[in-house]
Design a protein around this motif. Structure first.
Motif, PDB file in Angstrom:
ATOM      1  N   VAL A   1      63.096  88.282  47.917  1.00  0.00           N
ATOM      2  CA  VAL A   1      64.409  87.789  47.515  1.00  0.00           C
ATOM      3  C   VAL A   1      65.188  88.941  46.903  1.00  0.00           C
ATOM      4  CG1 VAL A   1      65.667  86.162  46.071  1.00  0.00           C
ATOM      5  CG2 VAL A   1      63.477  85.483  47.103  1.00  0.00           C
ATOM      6  N   LEU A   2      66.300  89.307  47.527  1.00  0.00           N
ATOM      7  CA  LEU A   2      67.134  90.391  47.025  1.00  0.00           C
ATOM      8  C   LEU A   2      68.539  90.242  47.592  1.00  0.00           C
ATOM      9  CD1 LEU A   2      67.294  93.050  45.399  1.00  0.00           C
ATOM     10  CD2 LEU A   2      66.733  94.253  47.506  1.00  0.00           C
ATOM     11  N   GLU A   3      69.492  90.038  46.688  1.00  0.00           N
ATOM     12  CA  GLU A   3      70.906  89.925  47.064  1.00  0.00           C
ATOM     13  C   GLU A   3      71.060  88.943  48.230  1.00  0.00           C
ATOM     14  OE1 GLU A   3      72.118  93.956  47.736  1.00  0.00           O
ATOM     15  OE2 GLU A   3      71.702  94.549  45.691  1.00  0.00           O
ATOM     16  N   LYS A   4      71.786  89.357  49.287  1.00  0.00           N
ATOM     17  CA  LYS A   4      72.020  88.468  50.421  1.00  0.00           C
ATOM     18  C   LYS A   4      71.195  88.879  51.636  1.00  0.00           C
ATOM     19  CE  LYS A   4      76.762  87.393  48.951  1.00  0.00           C
ATOM     20  NZ  LYS A   4      78.193  87.405  49.332  1.00  0.00           N
ATOM     21  N   LEU A   5      70.152  89.661  51.417  1.00  0.00           N
ATOM     22  CA  LEU A   5      69.334  90.139  52.521  1.00  0.00           C
ATOM     23  C   LEU A   5      68.363  89.062  52.986  1.00  0.00           C
ATOM     24  CD1 LEU A   5      68.438  93.712  51.216  1.00  0.00           C
ATOM     25  CD2 LEU A   5      70.297  93.059  52.747  1.00  0.00           C
ATOM     26  N   ASP A   6      68.013  89.119  54.291  1.00  0.00           N
ATOM     27  CA  ASP A   6      66.975  88.199  54.749  1.00  0.00           C
ATOM     28  C   ASP A   6      65.637  88.655  54.166  1.00  0.00           C
ATOM     29  OD1 ASP A   6      65.399  89.913  56.520  1.00  0.00           O
ATOM     30  OD2 ASP A   6      67.086  89.853  57.887  1.00  0.00           O
ATOM     31  N   PRO A   7      64.624  87.792  54.158  1.00  0.00           N
ATOM     32  CA  PRO A   7      63.376  88.105  53.446  1.00  0.00           C
ATOM     33  C   PRO A   7      62.716  89.405  53.884  1.00  0.00           C
ATOM     34  CG  PRO A   7      63.460  85.771  53.968  1.00  0.00           C
ATOM     35  CD  PRO A   7      64.629  86.400  54.666  1.00  0.00           C
ATOM     36  N   ASP A   8      62.670  89.672  55.182  1.00  0.00           N
ATOM     37  CA  ASP A   8      62.009  90.896  55.647  1.00  0.00           C
ATOM     38  C   ASP A   8      62.754  92.137  55.178  1.00  0.00           C
ATOM     39  OD1 ASP A   8      59.835  89.738  57.090  1.00  0.00           O
ATOM     40  OD2 ASP A   8      61.240  89.153  58.653  1.00  0.00           O
ATOM     41  N   MET A   9      64.078  92.106  55.244  1.00  0.00           N
ATOM     42  CA  MET A   9      64.858  93.249  54.784  1.00  0.00           C
ATOM     43  C   MET A   9      64.701  93.442  53.282  1.00  0.00           C
ATOM     44  SD  MET A   9      68.365  93.036  57.022  1.00  0.00           S
ATOM     45  CE  MET A   9      68.948  94.607  56.383  1.00  0.00           C
TER      46      MET A   9
ATOM     47  N   PRO B   1      57.055  71.191  55.641  1.00  0.00           N
ATOM     48  CA  PRO B   1      58.502  71.112  55.433  1.00  0.00           C
ATOM     49  C   PRO B   1      58.904  70.216  54.275  1.00  0.00           C
ATOM     50  CG  PRO B   1      57.843  69.952  57.442  1.00  0.00           C
ATOM     51  CD  PRO B   1      56.656  70.705  56.966  1.00  0.00           C
ATOM     52  N   GLU B   2      58.009  69.317  53.857  1.00  0.00           N
ATOM     53  CA  GLU B   2      58.348  68.427  52.741  1.00  0.00           C
ATOM     54  C   GLU B   2      58.497  69.192  51.428  1.00  0.00           C
ATOM     55  OE1 GLU B   2      53.963  68.930  52.909  1.00  0.00           O
ATOM     56  OE2 GLU B   2      55.531  68.442  54.389  1.00  0.00           O
ATOM     57  N   GLU B   3      57.942  70.416  51.353  1.00  0.00           N
ATOM     58  CA  GLU B   3      58.080  71.233  50.143  1.00  0.00           C
ATOM     59  C   GLU B   3      59.461  71.865  50.033  1.00  0.00           C
ATOM     60  OE1 GLU B   3      55.943  71.421  47.731  1.00  0.00           O
ATOM     61  OE2 GLU B   3      54.398  70.225  48.737  1.00  0.00           O
ATOM     62  N   ASN B   4      60.177  71.926  51.159  1.00  0.00           N
ATOM     63  CA  ASN B   4      61.559  72.422  51.173  1.00  0.00           C
ATOM     64  C   ASN B   4      61.670  73.840  50.589  1.00  0.00           C
ATOM     65  OD1 ASN B   4      64.264  72.086  51.875  1.00  0.00           O
ATOM     66  ND2 ASN B   4      64.835  71.388  49.826  1.00  0.00           N
ATOM     67  N   LEU B   5      60.744  74.702  50.968  1.00  0.00           N
ATOM     68  CA  LEU B   5      60.779  76.088  50.508  1.00  0.00           C
ATOM     69  C   LEU B   5      61.663  76.928  51.415  1.00  0.00           C
ATOM     70  CD1 LEU B   5      57.005  76.814  49.711  1.00  0.00           C
ATOM     71  CD2 LEU B   5      58.816  76.209  48.103  1.00  0.00           C
ATOM     72  N   SER B   6      62.399  77.861  50.829  1.00  0.00           N
ATOM     73  CA  SER B   6      63.129  78.830  51.640  1.00  0.00           C
ATOM     74  C   SER B   6      62.127  79.825  52.218  1.00  0.00           C
ATOM     75  CB  SER B   6      64.154  79.577  50.795  1.00  0.00           C
ATOM     76  OG  SER B   6      63.510  80.431  49.855  1.00  0.00           O
ATOM     77  N   GLN B   7      62.588  80.606  53.195  1.00  0.00           N
ATOM     78  CA  GLN B   7      61.697  81.610  53.778  1.00  0.00           C
ATOM     79  C   GLN B   7      61.199  82.579  52.719  1.00  0.00           C
ATOM     80  OE1 GLN B   7      62.313  83.642  57.451  1.00  0.00           O
ATOM     81  NE2 GLN B   7      63.788  82.143  58.196  1.00  0.00           N
ATOM     82  N   GLY B   8      62.116  83.048  51.887  1.00  0.00           N
ATOM     83  CA  GLY B   8      61.740  83.997  50.854  1.00  0.00           C
ATOM     84  C   GLY B   8      60.730  83.416  49.889  1.00  0.00           C
ATOM     85  N   GLU B   9      60.933  82.170  49.475  1.00  0.00           N
ATOM     86  CA  GLU B   9      60.008  81.523  48.546  1.00  0.00           C
ATOM     87  C   GLU B   9      58.634  81.342  49.170  1.00  0.00           C
ATOM     88  OE1 GLU B   9      63.204  78.794  46.011  1.00  0.00           O
ATOM     89  OE2 GLU B   9      62.341  78.054  47.894  1.00  0.00           O
TER      90      GLU B   9
ATOM     91  N   LYS C   1      71.621  94.870  40.458  1.00  0.00           N
ATOM     92  CA  LYS C   1      72.255  94.119  41.542  1.00  0.00           C
ATOM     93  C   LYS C   1      73.205  94.997  42.337  1.00  0.00           C
ATOM     94  CE  LYS C   1      72.014  89.552  39.382  1.00  0.00           C
ATOM     95  NZ  LYS C   1      72.775  88.380  38.913  1.00  0.00           N
ATOM     96  N   ASP C   2      73.907  95.860  41.656  1.00  0.00           N
ATOM     97  CA  ASP C   2      74.903  96.672  42.330  1.00  0.00           C
ATOM     98  C   ASP C   2      74.271  97.946  42.867  1.00  0.00           C
ATOM     99  OD1 ASP C   2      76.859  94.846  41.649  1.00  0.00           O
ATOM    100  OD2 ASP C   2      77.192  95.801  39.698  1.00  0.00           O
ATOM    101  N   SER C   3      74.670  98.343  44.063  1.00  0.00           N
ATOM    102  CA  SER C   3      74.173  99.585  44.626  1.00  0.00           C
ATOM    103  C   SER C   3      74.797 100.750  43.894  1.00  0.00           C
ATOM    104  CB  SER C   3      74.531  99.667  46.121  1.00  0.00           C
ATOM    105  OG  SER C   3      73.917  98.606  46.810  1.00  0.00           O
ATOM    106  N   PRO C   4      74.073 101.877  43.802  1.00  0.00           N
ATOM    107  CA  PRO C   4      74.641 103.039  43.134  1.00  0.00           C
ATOM    108  C   PRO C   4      75.828 103.586  43.906  1.00  0.00           C
ATOM    109  CG  PRO C   4      72.590 103.591  44.252  1.00  0.00           C
ATOM    110  CD  PRO C   4      72.736 102.112  44.319  1.00  0.00           C
ATOM    111  N   SER C   5      76.711 104.250  43.199  1.00  0.00           N
ATOM    112  CA  SER C   5      77.884 104.838  43.838  1.00  0.00           C
ATOM    113  C   SER C   5      77.458 106.007  44.701  1.00  0.00           C
ATOM    114  CB  SER C   5      78.858 105.331  42.765  1.00  0.00           C
ATOM    115  OG  SER C   5      78.250 106.362  42.011  1.00  0.00           O
ATOM    116  N   PRO C   6      78.247 106.368  45.729  1.00  0.00           N
ATOM    117  CA  PRO C   6      77.889 107.490  46.589  1.00  0.00           C
ATOM    118  C   PRO C   6      77.672 108.772  45.808  1.00  0.00           C
ATOM    119  CG  PRO C   6      79.697 106.227  47.540  1.00  0.00           C
ATOM    120  CD  PRO C   6      79.475 105.695  46.159  1.00  0.00           C
TER     121      PRO C   6
END
Length: 756
Positions: free
Chosen positions: A481-489, A360-368, A504-509
Motif C-alpha cells: 500500500v503506497l499512495e495511488k500505486l497498484d499493489p505490485d508497484m 470474497p466475504e472478507e472484502n479485502l483489497s488486493q493490497g490488504e 507521502k510527497d516525492s522529493p523535488s528534482p
C-alpha cells in the motif's frame, strides 16, 4: 683559421642545444604500482549495493578499506536534503594515519551506488595523465547551491561542476583537504568540497582539478543519454559517447540508480555474448546438500476471473518440492471461483503442511490481501521463503520452486511471458514518472537471447522472497500500500527505495543531486530456464457454463493443452490415424475434458431441435434430413468452432487429401443427440459439404449402446466410435451414409459440413 673557429663554435652550440633539450623535455614518469592505490569508502551497512560494489572491486583486485561499518548513520536524509558530512569526518579520521605516505594514492568513492569498470593500473595511469595532485569527479548539474555556478572556472568542453562521489589524489593532499573539515555530520559534504575547489588559491595550492571528460569517473546523473555499453570479447565496458572515454568508476548518483543496476547486469564482465552470465552461480545453494528442504509459504492470489484455474492448481500440485515443507495461503476475490477452490480444498486439504483460504466475504483489497499473505511468513520464524503467485501464472516447469530457492537471492522471480507476445512479468526500466519503460535488453531477455539473472526495477505475478528479508529489510507490514500505486508497484517501489522512513510527497528534482543511496533490496528476474507463461484474463467471459472453452483466441496454448487430445500431434509425427473405410479417416482430436464440457454446455443450453424438418435456424427453414441438435451459433460458439477447424482439422485435411487446401469454412456446425426415445438413428443421406467431420463426444458401452456409422457404397460400418476421435470423410455424392441406431443411453456427436 676562420673555418676552424666556425667548427668549434658550431660544435659548442650543438652541445648546448642538446643539453638544453635534454633538461627541458619532461621525462615520462614511472607508472605508479597498483599496490600504491588504496580505496577508501564509507558504508554503515552491508546493503545489496555495497555487496555489488565489493564484488566489482574484488574482480579487479582493488585494495579497499571500509569506513564506518556498523556505525549509526548520522549524515542526514540526503535523499531529500543536504547532508553526508559524516563521510568527510570518517575520511578525515582515516587520513590522519596516511598523511605522511607521499607515494600513496587514495581513491575515495561512494559504495552503495557505484561499480568499477576497470582496474587499478588503468585508473592510476589516467590519474598520472591528468597531471594534478587531486582529481574530483565532475558532472553537468550543480548541487547543492546553484548560486555558485558562476564561480566555477570556465572550461572549453567537458563537465564543469564538482561531484564528491569520487576523489583521487596523493595521500598528503587528500589529508590537507579533509583536515579542513570542522562541520557536523549532517552538513553537506559536496558543498564543503565545492567551496574549497572554488577558492582559486586553495585550488592552486592543492593542485586540484575535475575529471571534466569522464576519463576516470562517470556520474550518470544528467548523463544517461551519453552512456552506452561496449561489448568486447574479453570484457564489457561503459563508454561515454560524447568524450569517447571508457570511465573506470561508474556512479549511479541521484535518480539514476536503476540505470546503474542495468549497467551492473553487464559490468564488470557480469554478462557478455561469448560466455553469457558469469555470476549466475555465485552464492547459490545446493538443495541436495541440505539436511532438509526450507519451509515455503505459497501465497496464491485470485483477484479477477481467471481462465484455467483448475489447471493452475494442478500445476501447483506437480511442483517437485516436498509437500510437507509447503504451506498454502489462498486469497480468492471472485465468487465465480469458489467452486474451483472448494474442489481443490476437498481433494488436497491434507496434502500441504497447512492450508488457509480467505474468500470474497472478507472484502479485502488486493493490497490488504497481499500484505496478509506476506505477513504470515514474516511472523513465522520457521518460514524460510515466501512464494507469491497470481492465478494468471501457469508454471510448466516442475522444478521452478527449487530453482528459485537455489539462486539464493532476497527477491527473485521466474520469467513468464504471454504466449507469442513481449508481455512479461517484469520491466527492464522505469519512466521518469515511475511507470513502464523498455530497456535496451528487454526483448532479448524475454526471448531468451540473453540468459542470466537480471537486476530489474519492477516485477509482478510471481516471485520468491527470503523469510529473513521479510523479517529485516522488509519488516514493515504495509509494503503493498503506497499512495495511488497498484499493489505490485507499491511493493517494488518500497523495496527499491526503502529508507528509515517514507514521506507521502516525492522529493523535488533538485534533491536528486547528491542522494544518499537508499538501503534498497535488489530484485532479480531469472530466465535461465523456461518456467511457464502468463494467461490473459482481459476478455474472460464467465457467463458460460464452461467458460474456458471460449479461450481459444486469448489463450491458445492453454486451450490446446486442456482440450486437444494428447496424441493429436502424433498424427503428423507417427501417422497416428486409421482408415476404417475407403477415404474415411479416423484420428484423435479432442480430450475427454473437451468432450465433457461441450456436452455440458449443450445440455445447459437445453433447447434441442427435436429432429423436425421445419427449422428456422437454416436458410429456407426446411431440413431434409433433420437431427436432434443444437447449433454452435446458438450458444455463441461459432467463431471459436471455426477457428478450431482451421487450427486443428485443416492440417489433417492436407495430410489425408493431398493437394486439397481447405478454406476451413462451415455453415452447419452442431452437436447431435441420439436417444432411443427421441431420435435413435439417421437415415441414409449425403452431406452438403466437400468433407465432413464427426467427433464422438462420449463413450460407447459406458454412456450408450449401439450407434456408429455405415457407408453404403463400400458396405463398411464403424460400430465402435472412440470418445474424442473424429471421422473425416468426403461429402456430397461419394459417401452416402447413415447413423446406426442407439439402442440404450444417450450418444453425442459434434458435426461440421466443411467447405459446403
Amino acid at each position: 683559421m676562420e673555418y676552424l673557429k666556425f667548427c668549434f663554435v658550431f660544435s659548442c652550440w650543438m652541445k648546448f642545444a642538446t643539453s638544453l633539450s635534454s633538461t627541458e623535455t619532461p621525462q615520462t614518469p614511472a607508472p605508479i604500482p597498483p599496490e600504491k592505490l588504496l580505496v577508501l569508502t564509507v558504508a554503515t551497512e552491508e546493503t545489496d549495493g555495497f555487496l555489488r560494489f565489493m564484488k566489482s572491486a574484488n574482480y579487479f583486485n582493488y585494495t579497499v578499506k571500509v569506513l564506518g561499518m556498523g556505525d549509526p548513520w548520522k549524515g542526514g536524509d540526503v535523499g531529500r536534503s543536504i547532508g553526508g558530512g559524516q563521510k568527510v569526518r570518517l575520511l578525515k579520521e582515516a587520513m590522519e594515519a596516511l598523511a605522511e605516505q607521499e607515494d600513496l594514492v587514495v581513491l575515495s568513492v561512494d559504495s552503495y551506488d557505484l561499480i568499477f569498470a576497470g582496474g587499478p593500473e588503468e585508473i592510476l595511469r589516467k590519474f598520472q595523465q591528468a597531471n594534478h595532485k587531486v582529481l574530483f569527479a565532475a558532472e553537468g548539474l550543480i548541487w547543492p547551491d546553484k548560486r555558485l555556478a558562476d564561480k566555477y572556472p570556465s572550461i572549453r568542453s567537458g563537465k564543469r561542476y564538482l561531484n564528491s562521489g569520487g576523489i583521487i589524489g596523493y595521500a598528503p593532499h587528500i589529508h590537507r583537504i579533509v583536515s579542513q573539515w570542522n562541520l557536523h555530520d549532517n552538513d553537506d559534504d559536496q558543498l564543503f568540497y565545492t567551496k574549497l575547489y572554488l577558492d582559486p588559491l586553495k585550488r592552486e595550492s592543492l593542485n586540484m582539478t575535475l575529471d571534466h571528460k569522464c576519463q576516470i569517473f562517470q556520474n550518470l546523473n544528467g548523463a544517461v543519454d551519453e552512456v552506452l555499453l561496449k561489448f568486447a570479447s574479453d570484457r564489457v565496458r561503459v563508454r561515454n559517447t560524447v568524450y569517447d572515454s571508457l570511465p573506470v568508476v561508474v556512479h549511479g548518483n541521484a535518480n539514476t540508480k536503476m540505470y546503474l543496476n542495468y549497467l551492473g547486469n553487464y559490468v564488470p564482465n557480469t554478462w557478455n555474448y561469448e560466455h553469457g552470465c558469469s555470476h549466475c552461480d555465485d552464492d547459490t545453494v545446493d538443495l541436495s546438500q541440505l539436511k532438509e528442504y526450507p519451509n515455503v509459504l505459497i501465497g496464491v492470489f485470485i483477484e479477477q476471473p481467471t481462465p484455467f484455474l483448475p489447471e493452475f492448481f494442478q500445476q501447483l500440485l506437480t511442483l517437485d518440492y516436498p509437500k510437507d515443507k509447503l504451506n498454502l495461503f489462498i486469497h480468492n476475490n471472485e465468487v465465480y471461483h469458489e467452486k474451483h477452490i472448494q474442489r481443490f480444498w476437498d481433494e488436497n486439504r491434507n496434502t500441504f503442511n497447512s492450508f488457509k483460504v480467505v474468500g470474497p466475504e472478507e472484502n479485502l483489497s488486493q493490497g490488504e490481501a497481499r500484505n496478509m499473505g506476506m505477513h504470515l511468513c514474516r511472523k513465522d520464524a520457521t518460514c524460510d521463503f515466501y512464494f507469491s503467485i497470481d492465478s494468471d501464472v501457469m508454471l510448466t516447469n516442475r522444478q521452478t520452486l527449487k530453482l528459485l530457492v537455489e539462486q539464493n537471492r532476497k527477491i527473485i522471480g521466474p520469467l513468464v511471458t504471454r504466449h507469442s507476445k513481449l508481455w512479461s512479468n517484469f520491466w527492464g526500466a522505469l519512466s521518469l514518472d515511475g511507470y513502464y519503460a523498455r530497456s535496451e535488453d528487454y526483448v532479448d531477455i524475454v526471448q531468451r537471447k540473453r540468459v542470466g539473472v537480471w537486476n530489474i526495477p519492477f516485477m509482478a505475478h510471481v516471485y520468491l522472497v527470503k523469510g529473513t528479508t521479510l523479517r529485516n529489510e522488509l519488516k514493515e507490514r504495509n509494503f503493498f500500500v503506497l499512495e495511488k500505486l497498484d499493489p505490485d508497484m507499491a511493493l517494488c517501489r518500497n523495496a527499491r527505495e526503502m529508507t528509515s522512513h517514507r514521506e507521502k510527497d516525492s522529493p523535488s528534482p533538485e534533491s536528486f543531486h547528491m542522494l544518499r543511496p537508499p538501503k534498497g533490496v535488489f530484485m532479480y528476474i531469472t530466465n535461465r530456464h523456461d518456467f511457464g507463461r502468463l494467461i490473459s484474463t482481459a476478455n474472460y467471459n464467465i457467463s458460460h457454463y464452461n467458460s474456458d472453452l471460449w479461450q481459444i483466441f486469448e489463450n491458445p496454448v492453454d486451450w490446446k493443452e486442456k482440450y486437444i487430445h494428447q496424441n493429436y500431434t502424433q498424427i503428423f509425427t507417427q501417422n497416428y490415424m486409421e482408415e476404417p473405410c475407403p477415404d474415411v479417416f479416423w484420428f484423435p482430436v479432442f480430450s475427454e475434458k473437451a468432450c465433457d464440457e461441450i456436452v455440458e454446455e449443450m445440455e445447459h443450453y437445453g433447447t434441442w431441435s427435436g429432429g423436425r424438418h421445419e427449422d428456422k435456424r437454416i436458410t429456407g427453414g426446411y431440413e431434409t434430413v433433420p437431427t436432434d441438435d443444437i447449433h454452435m451459433k446458438q450458444i455463441g460458439f461459432d467463431k471459436e468452432w471455426l477457428h478450431f477447424i482451421r487450427e486443428f482439422i485443416s492440417p489433417v485435411t492436407l495430410k489425408v487429401f493431398s493437394g486439397y487446401y481447405t478454406k476451413g469454412y462451415a455453415v452447419m456446425n452442431f452437436v447431435v443427440k441420439y436417444t432411443p426415445g427421441r431420435q435413435a438413428y439417421l437415415r441414409p443421406h449425403h452431406d452438403s459439404s466437400t468433407f465432413t467431420i464427426n467427433i464422438a463426444l462420449n463413450n460407447k458401452d459406458t454412456d450408450f449402446q449401439g450407434g456408429g456409422c455405415r457407408f453404403h457404397r463400400y458396405n463398411c460400418s464403424i460400430n465402435s466410435p472412440r470418445k474424442g476421435w473424429s471421422f473425416m470423410h468426403p461429402g456430397r455424392l461419394t459417401h452416402l451414409h447413415e447413423g446406426l441406431p442407439t439402442t440404450n443411453g444417450t450418444r453425442y456427436i459434434a458435426v461440421s459440413f466443411i467447405d459446403p
